[in-house]
Design an enzyme around this catalytic site. Structure first.
Site, PDB file in Angstrom:
ATOM      1  N   THR A  52       0.856  -1.195   0.000  1.00  0.00           N
ATOM      2  CA  THR A  52       0.000   0.000   0.000  1.00  0.00           C
ATOM      3  C   THR A  52       0.890   1.242   0.000  1.00  0.00           C
ATOM      4  O   THR A  52       0.503   2.274  -0.529  1.00  0.00           O
ATOM      5  CB  THR A  52      -0.945   0.050   1.226  1.00  0.00           C
ATOM      6  OG1 THR A  52      -0.183  -0.124   2.415  1.00  0.00           O
ATOM      7  CG2 THR A  52      -2.016  -1.011   1.150  1.00  0.00           C
ATOM      8  N   PHE A  59      -6.716  -5.304  -1.223  1.00  0.00           N
ATOM      9  CA  PHE A  59      -7.979  -5.868  -1.719  1.00  0.00           C
ATOM     10  C   PHE A  59      -8.947  -6.216  -0.590  1.00  0.00           C
ATOM     11  O   PHE A  59     -10.141  -6.269  -0.770  1.00  0.00           O
ATOM     12  CB  PHE A  59      -7.717  -7.148  -2.526  1.00  0.00           C
ATOM     13  CG  PHE A  59      -7.034  -6.898  -3.840  1.00  0.00           C
ATOM     14  CD1 PHE A  59      -6.830  -5.616  -4.310  1.00  0.00           C
ATOM     15  CD2 PHE A  59      -6.603  -7.955  -4.620  1.00  0.00           C
ATOM     16  CE1 PHE A  59      -6.203  -5.382  -5.532  1.00  0.00           C
ATOM     17  CE2 PHE A  59      -5.970  -7.738  -5.847  1.00  0.00           C
ATOM     18  CZ  PHE A  59      -5.769  -6.453  -6.289  1.00  0.00           C
ATOM     19  N   ARG A  60      -8.376  -6.507   0.598  1.00  0.00           N
ATOM     20  CA  ARG A  60      -9.233  -6.959   1.697  1.00  0.00           C
ATOM     21  C   ARG A  60      -9.628  -5.836   2.649  1.00  0.00           C
ATOM     22  O   ARG A  60     -10.272  -6.079   3.647  1.00  0.00           O
ATOM     23  CB  ARG A  60      -8.523  -8.055   2.495  1.00  0.00           C
ATOM     24  CG  ARG A  60      -8.347  -9.317   1.696  1.00  0.00           C
ATOM     25  CD  ARG A  60      -7.724 -10.422   2.513  1.00  0.00           C
ATOM     26  NE  ARG A  60      -7.459 -11.556   1.661  1.00  0.00           N
ATOM     27  CZ  ARG A  60      -6.372 -11.688   0.915  1.00  0.00           C
ATOM     28  NH1 ARG A  60      -5.447 -10.758   0.930  1.00  0.00           N
ATOM     29  NH2 ARG A  60      -6.212 -12.744   0.151  1.00  0.00           N
ATOM     30  N   GLN A 125       2.432 -12.722   0.892  1.00  0.00           N
ATOM     31  CA  GLN A 125       1.021 -12.913   0.536  1.00  0.00           C
ATOM     32  C   GLN A 125       0.668 -12.039  -0.666  1.00  0.00           C
ATOM     33  O   GLN A 125      -0.446 -12.101  -1.158  1.00  0.00           O
ATOM     34  CB  GLN A 125       0.132 -12.516   1.719  1.00  0.00           C
ATOM     35  CG  GLN A 125       0.320 -13.368   2.959  1.00  0.00           C
ATOM     36  CD  GLN A 125      -0.466 -12.823   4.143  1.00  0.00           C
ATOM     37  OE1 GLN A 125      -0.155 -11.771   4.687  1.00  0.00           O
ATOM     38  NE2 GLN A 125      -1.502 -13.531   4.558  1.00  0.00           N
ATOM     39  N   ASP A 128       2.098  -8.852  -6.351  1.00  0.00           N
ATOM     40  CA  ASP A 128       2.479  -7.742  -7.225  1.00  0.00           C
ATOM     41  C   ASP A 128       3.886  -7.826  -7.804  1.00  0.00           C
ATOM     42  O   ASP A 128       4.262  -7.009  -8.650  1.00  0.00           O
ATOM     43  CB  ASP A 128       2.308  -6.410  -6.472  1.00  0.00           C
ATOM     44  CG  ASP A 128       2.995  -6.416  -5.101  1.00  0.00           C
ATOM     45  OD1 ASP A 128       4.143  -6.912  -5.007  1.00  0.00           O
ATOM     46  OD2 ASP A 128       2.385  -5.927  -4.137  1.00  0.00           O
ATOM     47  N   HIS A 145       0.286 -16.686  -2.563  1.00  0.00           N
ATOM     48  CA  HIS A 145      -0.957 -16.455  -3.307  1.00  0.00           C
ATOM     49  C   HIS A 145      -0.701 -16.240  -4.799  1.00  0.00           C
ATOM     50  O   HIS A 145      -1.545 -15.713  -5.506  1.00  0.00           O
ATOM     51  CB  HIS A 145      -1.711 -15.254  -2.712  1.00  0.00           C
ATOM     52  CG  HIS A 145      -2.121 -15.473  -1.281  1.00  0.00           C
ATOM     53  ND1 HIS A 145      -2.400 -14.454  -0.412  1.00  0.00           N
ATOM     54  CD2 HIS A 145      -2.278 -16.612  -0.571  1.00  0.00           C
ATOM     55  CE1 HIS A 145      -2.723 -14.951   0.780  1.00  0.00           C
ATOM     56  NE2 HIS A 145      -2.647 -16.261   0.714  1.00  0.00           N
ATOM     57  N   CYS A 153      -0.348 -21.640 -17.916  1.00  0.00           N
ATOM     58  CA  CYS A 153      -1.248 -22.676 -18.415  1.00  0.00           C
ATOM     59  C   CYS A 153      -1.583 -23.606 -17.250  1.00  0.00           C
ATOM     60  O   CYS A 153      -0.692 -24.054 -16.529  1.00  0.00           O
ATOM     61  CB  CYS A 153      -0.571 -23.450 -19.536  1.00  0.00           C
ATOM     62  SG  CYS A 153      -1.502 -24.929 -20.010  1.00  0.00           S
TER      63      CYS A 153
HETATM   64 ZN    ZN Z   1      -0.082 -25.682 -21.674  1.00  0.00          ZN
END
Ligand code: ZN
Length: 273
Positions: A52, A59-60, A125, A128, A145, A153
């Site tokens: 921040t 986000f929370r 966590q 970014d 996260h 993929c």
């Molecule tokens: Zn793939």
């Protein structure tokens, strides 16, 4: 009963002895600096609070994204092209906050600890990528996260750049597929309902158990299982420092609690820019 003298900064209910701010700042930062110097192996655990300070919203937080949007669960993302379209539409919208964000003094202080060999691993966590932007090698950042700055993929794990994916989606709603195997491609973050990354969790646990000083920087320690690591470190005999704007559930267990900004605090303690 909690002792007040470990709480430095802006305690909500403790009365601190009168002390001028400069003297108080110096003594707290000197204590943190001393703990870092004495430590053999330091783990830094970061949350939204460190970013921040680079202008990235939490986000929370009470006004954060998850109070305005219903989360799209991983199972729905996999099952429904409509859910995938909505996910990419939001991704383009939310990335306006991420694009152009630069590491701040807190990230640079963490990178300096890594450069000096004090810190082998940064557990975060955040999604970014700002620890890497500050100079921490990719392999020393454990992202619990995931990472929002690229896509992967879901079948073969090949990494995909976001720019062409977003351009194609913005042009005509094209959903991305893997250029190698045709699998579904998703931003490399861990979504609601998606299992925690096993490898990252295992590495985070190993590093937590190997450290003798565990520094929390900018996490309110409410998101489990990630928030279990500082408690594990403390139980295992490490010293625990919590630098966070607000109080946390673990403050009572910590050896030093600093309710203040990350950048100026960690930057001064590490003596980095
Ligand atoms: Zn793939």
């Amino acid at each position: 009963m909690q002792s007040c003298d470990r709480f430095i900064g802006a305690p909500k209910s403790c009365k601190l002895p009168a002390m001028n701010d400069i003297g108080s700042d110096r003594s707290v930062i000197a204590e943190l600096s001393r703990m870092i110097q004495l430590a053999r192996r330091v783990v830094v655990f970061t949350g939204a609070g460190i970013s921040t300070e680079s202008g990235i919203p939490d986000f929370r937080s009470p006004n954060g994204i998850w109070t305005k949007y219903t989360p799209i669960y991983f199972q729905d993302f996999m099952a429904s092209a409509d859910a995938r379209r909505e996910t990419w539409r939001r991704k383009i919208l939310f990335d306006k906050d991420l694009d152009g964000a630069r590491p701040n003094r807190g990230h640079r202080a963490v990178a300096e600890l890594v450069r000096r060999g004090k810190t082998q691993a940064v557990i975060t966590q955040n999604v970014d990528g700002l620890h890497q932007s500050a100079g921490v090698p990719d392999e020393q950042v454990i992202e619990l996260h995931g990472n929002a700055t690229y896509a992967t993929c879901l079948v073969c794990a090949t990494r995909h750049d976001l720019a062409p994916i977003k351009a194609a989606f913005a042009a005509d709603g094209t959903l991305p597929h893997c250029r190698f195997c045709g699998g579904i491609v998703k931003t490399a973050t861990v979504s609601f309902g998606q299992p925690m990354p096993e490898d990252a969790m295992r590495r985070a646990q190993d590093e937590t158990l190997a450290c003798d000083l565990f520094i929390v920087a900018g996490s309110s320690l409410v998101v489990f299982p990630a928030a279990g690591f500082p408690a594990l470190a403390k139980e295992n005999g490490a010293r625990l420092v919590i630098i966070n704007r607000d109080r946390t559930e673990l403050d009572a267990a910590a050896d030093l609690v600093l309710n203040r900004e990350i950048g100026p605090t960690l930057g001064a303690a590490v003596a980095a820019d």
